[in-house]
Structure formats: C-alpha cells, structure tokens
Scaffold this active site. Structure first.
Site, PDB file in Angstrom:
ATOM      1  N   GLY A 184      14.592  -3.011  -0.907  1.00 43.16           N
ATOM      2  CA  GLY A 184      13.344  -3.561  -1.444  1.00 43.16           C
ATOM      3  C   GLY A 184      12.560  -4.409  -0.467  1.00 43.16           C
ATOM      4  O   GLY A 184      13.125  -5.202   0.271  1.00 43.16           O
ATOM      5  N   SER A 185      11.236  -4.275  -0.457  1.00 40.09           N
ATOM      6  CA  SER A 185      10.432  -4.917   0.558  1.00 40.09           C
ATOM      7  C   SER A 185       8.943  -4.833   0.225  1.00 40.09           C
ATOM      8  O   SER A 185       8.555  -4.476  -0.884  1.00 40.09           O
ATOM      9  CB  SER A 185      10.724  -4.270   1.910  1.00 40.09           C
ATOM     10  N   ARG A 186       8.093  -5.154   1.221  1.00 41.64           N
ATOM     11  CA  ARG A 186       6.650  -5.184   1.008  1.00 41.64           C
ATOM     12  C   ARG A 186       5.926  -4.754   2.264  1.00 41.64           C
ATOM     13  O   ARG A 186       6.404  -4.970   3.383  1.00 41.64           O
ATOM     14  CB  ARG A 186       6.227  -6.609   0.633  1.00 41.64           C
TER      15      ARG A 186
END
Length: 215
Positions: A184-186
């Site tokens: 998970g990240s951006r």
C-alpha cells in the site's frame, strides 16, 4: 510519441519487475509445504496459510497490459483520488492512494525525458495519513511538452521499498512502466499552472487509462 503498450494483447497479465525478492520465497514455501502435506499433518497445517499468502502475492504483483488512453496527462497509478490541492507555485497536486488490492506498477503520465530520479529516506506511516508527507519516497521529474512535470512515489506503512525501472536521462513514452511500489502506498502528480484537473476526490483511477487533465 507512439504508445508502445497500445499494441500489447489486451487482458494479458504478467508479474511486475521487482517482485522476485518477495514472491519467490513465498511461492517456494507454498510448493514445499503442499508437497510434504501429503505425508505429514504438520505440513498440512503450514500449507494452507502458505498457499493463501502465495496466491495473495501473485495477485498483488500482477502487471496487466493496458490500452494507453489519449490525453495530455494520464494517471500514473491505479487507486482512488485522495486529494486535489493547489500549490503555492501555481501547480495543482493530485494525490492517488493505492490500496494493497490495486496494481502497484506506476506509469509515465506524459511522454518525455526523465531529468531526475531522487530517493528520499523517511518514515512508513500509512499513505492516507497526513504525516505520510515525510515517508520514504522517490521524486521524479520529466521534461515534457508541458514543461517540467513532478511525480512522487510515496511508501506506505507496509511498503518498504520503491523500485524505479528507468534511470535519469531515459526517454519514456506516455503510459510506459517506470516503477513499482511494494504494498500500500501513494502517488502524487503535480500539474503545471494553467492545466485544469479532470478528476474528482474519491474517483477511481487506472494507470495509463484515466485522463488527469481537462481538455
């Protein structure tokens, strides 16, 4: 510049580059436990979670072929638009949150030349948290027809490694794969002054497909 991915077979899925350090040990453990489970109840107990984890890893590191869309700026990431913020220098930041269910291979938002790829160490708080501004990240700059375009890959609470695929000086096509964030990240993209945003907060995006700017 032509889109090289547009001629790829639609629906075809491969595994992301940079997945091996996580994927190979997990799949190997699942394979060994399944083989030995036929003779041992103890190994059978291991086989179930190991196989489930391996299946999850295979799903996470999928890298589907895409028909690259037309548009000046296209989404660099699969995910959901978390925020749209005006910047002091006149640019607009579009932040795209990527959950563990999304494809985590990122693509070039425009055609151009990679002028810099800078890795900045930092923390690992959840990518949807405001404090994620100080997380580990890789800052990209592209020289494009719209001028300098900045894109930032931000690691999340679980993502402990960002894997760039192309170095500084590389010419990339719009929609070309440029890197991977594990888990998970951006991804943030900064649109130049005068470029209107076509997406809305809460909208789902698809890398290489969703247009970010308005006509």
């Amino acid at each position: 510049m032509p889109h090289s991915q547009s001629s790829a077979p639609r629906g075809r899925v491969r595994l992301a580059r940079g997945a091996s350090p996580w994927l190979l040990p997990t799949v190997a453990t699942a394979a060994v436990s399944l083989t030995r489970a036929r003779r041992s109840g103890r190994w059978a107990a291991v086989a179930v979670p190991a196989t489930a984890l391996a299946a999850g890893m295979l799903w996470f590191f999928r890298d589907p072929e895409r028909e690259i869309a037309e548009g000046r700026v296209i989404s660099p990431a699969d995910g959901v638009v978390q925020s749209i913020m005006p910047w002091k220098d006149g640019r607009t930041r579009v932040a795209i949150f990527m959950s563990p269910l999304n494809v985590h291979v990122n693509r070039a938002p425009l055609a151009g030349t990679v002028t810099s790829v800078e890795h900045i160490p930092g923390g690992f708080v959840p990518a949807f948290n405001k404090e994620s501004e100080n997380n580990e990240r890789v800052v990209w700059h592209f020289d494009t027809e719209l001028g300098d375009i900045e894109m930032v890959q931000i690691a999340g609470a679980v993502a402990r490694r960002i894997v760039p695929y192309v170095p500084q000086g590389t010419k990339v096509e719009q929609g070309e794969r440029i890197g991977l964030i594990r888990f998970g990240s951006r991804v943030d993209i900064y649109l130049p002054k005068g470029v209107d945003v076509a997406v809305e907060v809460g909208q789902n995006t698809t890398a290489g497909v969703t247009r970010i700017d308005r006509h």
